[in-house]
Write a protein that holds these residues in place. Sequence first.
Motif, PDB file in Angstrom:
ATOM      1  N   ILE A   3     -12.040  -2.036   1.555  1.00 16.44           N
ATOM      2  CA  ILE A   3     -10.790  -1.902   0.812  1.00 16.44           C
ATOM      3  C   ILE A   3     -11.089  -1.385  -0.592  1.00 16.44           C
ATOM      4  CG2 ILE A   3     -10.775  -4.271  -0.061  1.00 16.44           C
ATOM      5  CD1 ILE A   3      -7.746  -4.307   0.506  1.00 16.44           C
ATOM      6  N   LEU A  11      -4.336   0.777   5.606  1.00 14.97           N
ATOM      7  CA  LEU A  11      -5.443  -0.134   5.329  1.00 14.97           C
ATOM      8  C   LEU A  11      -6.667   0.332   6.096  1.00 14.97           C
ATOM      9  CD1 LEU A  11      -3.878  -3.692   5.613  1.00 14.97           C
ATOM     10  CD2 LEU A  11      -4.968  -2.707   3.626  1.00 14.97           C
ATOM     11  N   PHE A  17       0.813  -1.206   0.000  1.00 11.82           N
ATOM     12  CA  PHE A  17       0.000   0.000   0.000  1.00 11.82           C
ATOM     13  C   PHE A  17       0.853   1.265   0.000  1.00 11.82           C
ATOM     14  CE2 PHE A  17      -2.573  -3.341   1.828  1.00 11.82           C
ATOM     15  CZ  PHE A  17      -3.596  -3.347   0.911  1.00 11.82           C
ATOM     16  N   GLN A  39      -6.202  -0.967  -3.834  1.00 11.27           N
ATOM     17  CA  GLN A  39      -5.595  -1.677  -2.709  1.00 11.27           C
ATOM     18  C   GLN A  39      -5.747  -3.189  -2.893  1.00 11.27           C
ATOM     19  OE1 GLN A  39      -7.825   0.206   0.456  1.00 11.27           O
ATOM     20  NE2 GLN A  39      -6.013   1.299   1.166  1.00 11.27           N
TER      21      GLN A  39
END
Length: 83
Positions: free
Chosen positions: A22, A15, A5, A26
Amino acid sequence: MNNPFENSDGHEEALPADLRRITGPQLRTLGMSQLAYVRSVMHDGELMVAIHAADGTPMAVAEDEESAMDAILEHEMIPTLLQ
């Protein structure tokens, strides 16, 4: 190991606390730096085993599947089977 990420500008994207939220980008990069797969290839007229990153980027060539799997594990990656 690279954070999947991490943005190209060096800033990390956190996250979400709830992984059901999400984002698409991602999800597409999740685990990419940790997964590898092998496939048979011809290299200099010989049948060899190529090691590829999850996105298909070639990383190395080994003499046989066992050596390729050992190399993947040695680099703390996860071998993945293709179907």
